[in-house]
Design a protein around this motif. Structure first.
Motif, PDB file in Angstrom:
ATOM      1  N   LEU A 179     -16.705 -14.817-174.077  1.00 33.96           N
ATOM      2  CA  LEU A 179     -15.261 -14.628-173.959  1.00 33.96           C
ATOM      3  C   LEU A 179     -14.531 -15.968-174.023  1.00 33.96           C
ATOM      4  N   PRO A 180     -13.277 -15.970-174.464  1.00 32.10           N
ATOM      5  CA  PRO A 180     -12.470 -17.189-174.325  1.00 32.10           C
ATOM      6  C   PRO A 180     -12.410 -17.602-172.859  1.00 32.10           C
ATOM      7  N   ALA A 181     -12.351 -18.890-172.621  1.00 34.28           N
ATOM      8  CA  ALA A 181     -12.400 -19.399-171.248  1.00 34.28           C
ATOM      9  C   ALA A 181     -11.328 -18.774-170.369  1.00 34.28           C
ATOM     10  N   GLU A 182     -10.129 -18.581-170.921  1.00 33.62           N
ATOM     11  CA  GLU A 182      -9.036 -18.023-170.119  1.00 33.62           C
ATOM     12  C   GLU A 182      -9.352 -16.599-169.674  1.00 33.62           C
ATOM     13  N   ALA A 183      -9.911 -15.800-170.583  1.00 26.18           N
ATOM     14  CA  ALA A 183     -10.239 -14.414-170.243  1.00 26.18           C
ATOM     15  C   ALA A 183     -11.365 -14.364-169.222  1.00 26.18           C
ATOM     16  N   ARG A 184     -12.366 -15.214-169.386  1.00 31.16           N
ATOM     17  CA  ARG A 184     -13.483 -15.228-168.446  1.00 31.16           C
ATOM     18  C   ARG A 184     -13.012 -15.635-167.058  1.00 31.16           C
ATOM     19  N   GLU A 185     -12.190 -16.648-166.974  1.00 31.10           N
ATOM     20  CA  GLU A 185     -11.684 -17.096-165.670  1.00 31.10           C
ATOM     21  C   GLU A 185     -10.803 -16.029-165.022  1.00 31.10           C
ATOM     22  N   ALA A 186     -10.025 -15.312-165.840  1.00 30.23           N
ATOM     23  CA  ALA A 186      -9.176 -14.249-165.293  1.00 30.23           C
ATOM     24  C   ALA A 186     -10.024 -13.117-164.725  1.00 30.23           C
ATOM     25  N   ASP A 187     -11.096 -12.767-165.424  1.00 30.55           N
ATOM     26  CA  ASP A 187     -11.992 -11.722-164.916  1.00 30.55           C
ATOM     27  C   ASP A 187     -12.624 -12.144-163.597  1.00 30.55           C
ATOM     28  N   GLU A 188     -13.078 -13.378-163.529  1.00 30.60           N
ATOM     29  CA  GLU A 188     -13.714 -13.866-162.306  1.00 30.60           C
ATOM     30  C   GLU A 188     -12.734 -13.898-161.141  1.00 30.60           C
ATOM     31  N   GLU A 189     -11.482 -14.194-161.418  1.00 30.47           N
ATOM     32  CA  GLU A 189     -10.473 -14.301-160.360  1.00 30.47           C
ATOM     33  C   GLU A 189     -10.149 -12.942-159.748  1.00 30.47           C
ATOM     34  N   ILE A 190     -10.378 -11.854-160.481  1.00 28.25           N
ATOM     35  CA  ILE A 190     -10.032 -10.524-159.975  1.00 28.25           C
ATOM     36  C   ILE A 190     -10.744 -10.221-158.666  1.00 28.25           C
ATOM     37  N   PRO A 199      -6.740  -3.331-148.645  1.00 28.81           N
ATOM     38  CA  PRO A 199      -6.657  -3.069-147.195  1.00 28.81           C
ATOM     39  C   PRO A 199      -7.789  -2.186-146.707  1.00 28.81           C
ATOM     40  N   ARG A 200      -8.235  -2.451-145.505  1.00 29.60           N
ATOM     41  CA  ARG A 200      -9.308  -1.668-144.900  1.00 29.60           C
ATOM     42  C   ARG A 200      -8.903  -0.210-144.706  1.00 29.60           C
ATOM     43  N   ALA A 201      -7.615   0.035-144.512  1.00 28.73           N
ATOM     44  CA  ALA A 201      -7.155   1.397-144.263  1.00 28.73           C
ATOM     45  C   ALA A 201      -7.391   2.298-145.464  1.00 28.73           C
ATOM     46  N   THR A 202      -7.262   1.766-146.676  1.00 28.15           N
ATOM     47  CA  THR A 202      -7.429   2.591-147.877  1.00 28.15           C
ATOM     48  C   THR A 202      -8.782   2.392-148.562  1.00 28.15           C
ATOM     49  N   HIS A 203      -9.390   1.243-148.373  1.00 28.74           N
ATOM     50  CA  HIS A 203     -10.670   0.939-149.034  1.00 28.74           C
ATOM     51  C   HIS A 203     -11.611   0.279-148.024  1.00 28.74           C
ATOM     52  N   PRO A 204     -12.048   1.029-147.007  1.00 31.54           N
ATOM     53  CA  PRO A 204     -12.819   0.432-145.911  1.00 31.54           C
ATOM     54  C   PRO A 204     -14.141  -0.177-146.354  1.00 31.54           C
ATOM     55  N   ASN A 205     -14.799   0.420-147.330  1.00 30.96           N
ATOM     56  CA  ASN A 205     -16.110  -0.092-147.746  1.00 30.96           C
ATOM     57  C   ASN A 205     -15.977  -1.389-148.540  1.00 30.96           C
ATOM     58  N   ILE A 206     -15.027  -1.423-149.459  1.00 32.32           N
ATOM     59  CA  ILE A 206     -14.803  -2.670-150.205  1.00 32.32           C
ATOM     60  C   ILE A 206     -14.351  -3.767-149.263  1.00 32.32           C
ATOM     61  N   ALA A 207     -13.445  -3.459-148.345  1.00 31.14           N
ATOM     62  CA  ALA A 207     -12.938  -4.472-147.413  1.00 31.14           C
ATOM     63  C   ALA A 207     -14.057  -5.021-146.537  1.00 31.14           C
ATOM     64  N   ALA A 208     -15.003  -4.166-146.161  1.00 28.49           N
ATOM     65  CA  ALA A 208     -16.081  -4.593-145.274  1.00 28.49           C
ATOM     66  C   ALA A 208     -16.993  -5.610-145.940  1.00 28.49           C
ATOM     67  N   VAL A 209     -17.173  -5.490-147.240  1.00 28.83           N
ATOM     68  CA  VAL A 209     -18.121  -6.377-147.936  1.00 28.83           C
ATOM     69  C   VAL A 209     -17.422  -7.328-148.903  1.00 28.83           C
ATOM     70  N   ALA A 210     -16.107  -7.433-148.815  1.00 27.94           N
ATOM     71  CA  ALA A 210     -15.349  -8.250-149.764  1.00 27.94           C
ATOM     72  C   ALA A 210     -15.860  -9.681-149.882  1.00 27.94           C
ATOM     73  N   PRO A 211     -16.161 -10.375-148.784  1.00 23.78           N
ATOM     74  CA  PRO A 211     -16.677 -11.743-148.941  1.00 23.78           C
ATOM     75  C   PRO A 211     -17.979 -11.802-149.738  1.00 23.78           C
ATOM     76  N   LEU A 212     -18.827 -10.793-149.571  1.00 26.73           N
ATOM     77  CA  LEU A 212     -20.072 -10.760-150.327  1.00 26.73           C
ATOM     78  C   LEU A 212     -19.817 -10.491-151.806  1.00 26.73           C
ATOM     79  N   LEU A 213     -18.860  -9.614-152.096  1.00 29.23           N
ATOM     80  CA  LEU A 213     -18.514  -9.350-153.484  1.00 29.23           C
ATOM     81  C   LEU A 213     -17.989 -10.609-154.172  1.00 29.23           C
ATOM     82  N   VAL A 214     -17.116 -11.311-153.481  1.00 25.51           N
ATOM     83  CA  VAL A 214     -16.558 -12.550-154.041  1.00 25.51           C
ATOM     84  C   VAL A 214     -17.670 -13.561-154.300  1.00 25.51           C
TER      85      VAL A 214
END
Length: 259
Positions: A179-190, A199-214
């Protein structure tokens, strides 16, 4: 497959007959290896759309039609590129000793070889060349598995899963690198800008492991997937084999008889 603007192909002839004895305008002597290496460079610089026989001839300082003495067309050249990547992965690999260590090492080598040439990986990872390096790799993998004691059916199953998974991850990870560098960096930033802020209220599972996902999601999952495959293969190797099947008849069990 011929592309628009390419010359009409000539019959591919034997290596000794097609070897160019005089240097090209660039002062080099043509060979299959030189053509493939030049094509790899062109893919890296210009992508698949930039790889044509006409442009390759210009890069080599040779008449484009001369290249058809080495390859039937761009598709044949593409297969040779994939085979060269496998050859680079195999260079220095012994495969001796423990089957698991040997398979792990080769898988990581293949994955790394493709990622060194991401544009070529996207173009070739799904292809079957039937050329020398690919055949040597297949023979070595099957020999490693059969030598470890895998029955033939199990050996083929593990080989099939191993090579398809390795090439699939190579294509996936290479597509990201291509990918072009800009597109790759944008994907990674998501992962930081979107997932980490849900928010944990609407997405409790993603919020619980967010640091690991990042921390993990921008890295390749291939090493972890490879270990899972090796664990599964090892369990198949050590599990008890089923007893021979018997046929029932007359109220008693009796062994099956051959035809």
């Amino acid at each position: 497959m011929r592309r628009e603007g390419d010359a009409v192909p000539k019959p591919v002839v034997g290596e000794s007959a097609r070897r160019r004895r005089r240097p090209t305008k660039n002062g080099v002597v043509l060979s299959e290896g030189l053509i493939v290496r030049t094509a790899l460079r062109m893919l890296r610089e210009h992508g698949p759309a930039g790889l044509t026989v006409r442009r390759l001839g210009i890069a080599l300082g040779a008449d484009p039609s001369t290249l058809y003495r080495y390859f039937r067309g761009v598709d044949d050249l593409t297969l040779a590129i994939g085979d060269m990547l496998i050859g680079q992965a195999m260079a220095g690999w012994s495969g001796g000793g423990d089957w698991r260590a040997g398979l792990r090492d080769l898988g990581l080598r293949i994955h790394a070889a493709y990622l060194e040439h991401p544009q070529a990986a996207v173009l070739t990872a799904s292809r079957i060349s039937g050329k020398s390096h690919e055949i040597a790799a297949d023979e070595a993998i099957l020999g490693l598995l059969r030598g470890a004691g895998f029955p033939d059916r199990e050996a083929v199953g593990v080989y099939h899963t191993f090579i398809d998974m390795t090439l699939a991850f190579a294509a996936l990870d290479a597509a990201t690198l291509a990918l072009p560098a800009e597109a790759r960096e944008a994907d990674e930033e998501i992962w930081r800008a979107t997932y980490a802020r849900l928010p944990r209220a609407t997405h409790p599972n993603i919020a619980a492991v967010a640091p690991l996902l990042v921390a993990r999601m921008n890295d390749s999952a291939y090493p972890a997937a490879l270990e899972m495959l090796l664990d599964s293969a090892a369990s198949r190797l050590t599990r008890p084999r089923p007893a021979p099947r018997t046929a029932r008849g007359g109220g008693r069990d009796r062994p099956d008889k051959g035809v």
